[in-house]
Motif scaffolding. Sequence first.
Motif, mmCIF file in Angstrom:
data_model
loop_
_atom_site.group_PDB
_atom_site.id
_atom_site.type_symbol
_atom_site.label_atom_id
_atom_site.label_comp_id
_atom_site.label_asym_id
_atom_site.label_seq_id
_atom_site.Cartn_x
_atom_site.Cartn_y
_atom_site.Cartn_z
ATOM 1 N N GLN A 137 -28.802 43.975 30.656
ATOM 2 C CA GLN A 137 -29.824 44.890 31.153
ATOM 3 C C GLN A 137 -31.190 44.324 30.817
ATOM 4 N N ASP A 187 -32.025 48.314 39.475
ATOM 5 C CA ASP A 187 -30.921 48.664 38.575
ATOM 6 C C ASP A 187 -29.581 48.103 39.024
ATOM 7 N N SER A 206 -27.816 39.994 39.687
ATOM 8 C CA SER A 206 -26.853 40.334 38.641
ATOM 9 C C SER A 206 -25.574 39.550 38.898
#
Length: 73
Positions: free
Chosen positions: A26, A48, A65
């Motif tokens: 994160q 996110d 990610s």
Amino acid sequence: MTKPAASKRHLPTSPFRAPVAPVPKQFETGDQVTHDMYGLGRVVGVEDGIAALVDFGSTQMRILSPYTKMTKL
């Protein structure tokens, strides 16, 4: 020709523990990071669980990610 190896499933009756999925990294706006390819940078935006926008000085990159090549300093 060989087939690609299929992932093995864990049986509930197995005496061995199920493999644990790694915790996703994160990042927050303002975090200083290092990237294996681009070097030192600062996170300027976060989507996110999808991507992080990082300013590396000469360029800004959108790093997707799971951030395998990026580490928080």
